[in-house]
Scaffold this motif. Structure first.
Motif, short mmCIF file in Angstrom:
data_model
loop_
_atom_site.label_atom_id
_atom_site.label_comp_id
_atom_site.label_asym_id
_atom_site.label_seq_id
_atom_site.Cartn_x
_atom_site.Cartn_y
_atom_site.Cartn_z
N TYR A 48 -38.66 6.63 24.96
CA TYR A 48 -38.78 6.10 26.27
C TYR A 48 -37.53 6.16 26.86
O TYR A 48 -37.39 6.56 27.96
N LEU A 55 -41.99 -0.85 25.57
CA LEU A 55 -41.37 0.57 24.94
C LEU A 55 -39.79 0.80 25.22
O LEU A 55 -39.10 1.69 25.01
N ILE A 108 -47.87 7.28 20.86
CA ILE A 108 -47.21 6.28 19.89
C ILE A 108 -48.33 5.50 19.01
O ILE A 108 -48.34 5.29 17.95
N ASN A 125 -37.65 1.99 22.45
CA ASN A 125 -38.18 3.10 22.07
C ASN A 125 -37.02 4.28 22.60
O ASN A 125 -36.87 4.38 23.65
#
Ligand code: SF4
Ligand code: SF4
Length: 238
Positions: free
Chosen positions: A168, A162, A198, A165
């Motif tokens: 994140y 992640l 997700i 992301n």
């Protein structure tokens, strides 16, 4: 001070998001038999594709079948499937106590779990807990491998990172200067929730495949044998 482990019924191990519980195909079959409901019912009502953090890499998660937390099988403040509870539920907190008392890993003890408070163990108990954990752990390794074969085929079992992301990154920024143990648990909880969102939910087609697999005679034979071995394991604790 206690000379042995005793559950204080705080419910923490059945509800904390940051302590995910994964499931084997054997767990699903045992719970299904115990509740006299099809495996699909267990999957639809209590199970998800859940992310498990990697202790060596905080941005990495691997996905497996796991109990959705808080566990809805906990009813009236107790486990409603206790005799058929998952292997990972059986192992808690024995594996933690072994780490603490044999390998002196104090950081394994989390006092917010009531059973961990002021616990002192006699040597005889440690031996029993080790024997129990070894037996249940061996069954877990065998059943986890059978489960992984099914999950790889369905592309459920996989890892994700992640670090790139955006949500994140926002989460990490939010907790940047918050370092208390409660903050860290909260961060872990939010990371798990994000990773879970997700990947999404179990599809009906996945549920059908897992249910069909759980009816295969060779698998049922292995699980039947393991269920007998679990009764022997429980006798060690008496
Ligand atoms: S965390 Fe410990 S005391 Fe609390 S329910 Fe689980 S085993 Fe019992
Ligand atoms: S299956 Fe039982 S022991 Fe395991 S998390 Fe759920 S209520 Fe707790």
């Amino acid at each position: 001070m206690e000379a042995g482990f005793k559950c204080r019924n705080c419910g923490k191990c059945c509800s904390a998001f940051y302590a995910q519980i994964n499931l084997t195909i054997g767990d699903l079959i045992r719970i299904s038999d115990f509740l006299e409901k099809p495996v699909s019912y267990i999957l639809k009502n209590f199970v998800g594709i859940n992310p498990f953090g990697d202790p060596a890499n905080p941005t990495k998660f691997s996905y497996e079948l796991g109990i959705n937390m808080p566990c809805l099988l906990r009813k009236n403040e107790k486990c409603s499937v206790y005799d058929a509870r998952p292997l990972n539920c059986r192992l808690f907190p024995y594996w933690v106590l072994i780490q603490e008392f044999i390998f002196n890993k104090k950081e394994m003890i989390d006092a917010s779990y009531k059973c961990m408070n002021n616990l002192e163990l006699k040597k005889g108990n440690l031996k029993r807990y080790s024997d129990y954990s070894k037996l249940v752990g061996d069954i877990l390794i065998q059943e986890a491998s059978l489960t992984d074969n099914i999950l790889y085929r369905l592309k459920i079992k996989h890892s994700t990172d992640l670090s790139k992301n955006k949500d994140y990154q926002k989460l990490i920024a939010k907790y940047k200067n918050k370092k208390t143990s409660n903050n860290l648990k909260q961060l872990e909880t939010e990371k798990i929730k994000l990773a879970k969102k997700i990947f999404g939910k179990l599809k009906d087609s996945d549920i059908k495949v897992i249910e069909d697999e759980a009816k295969k005679p060779f698998l049922l034979k292995i699980v039947e044998n393991n269920t007998k071995r679990l009764t022997e394991a429980e006798d060690i604790l008496i």
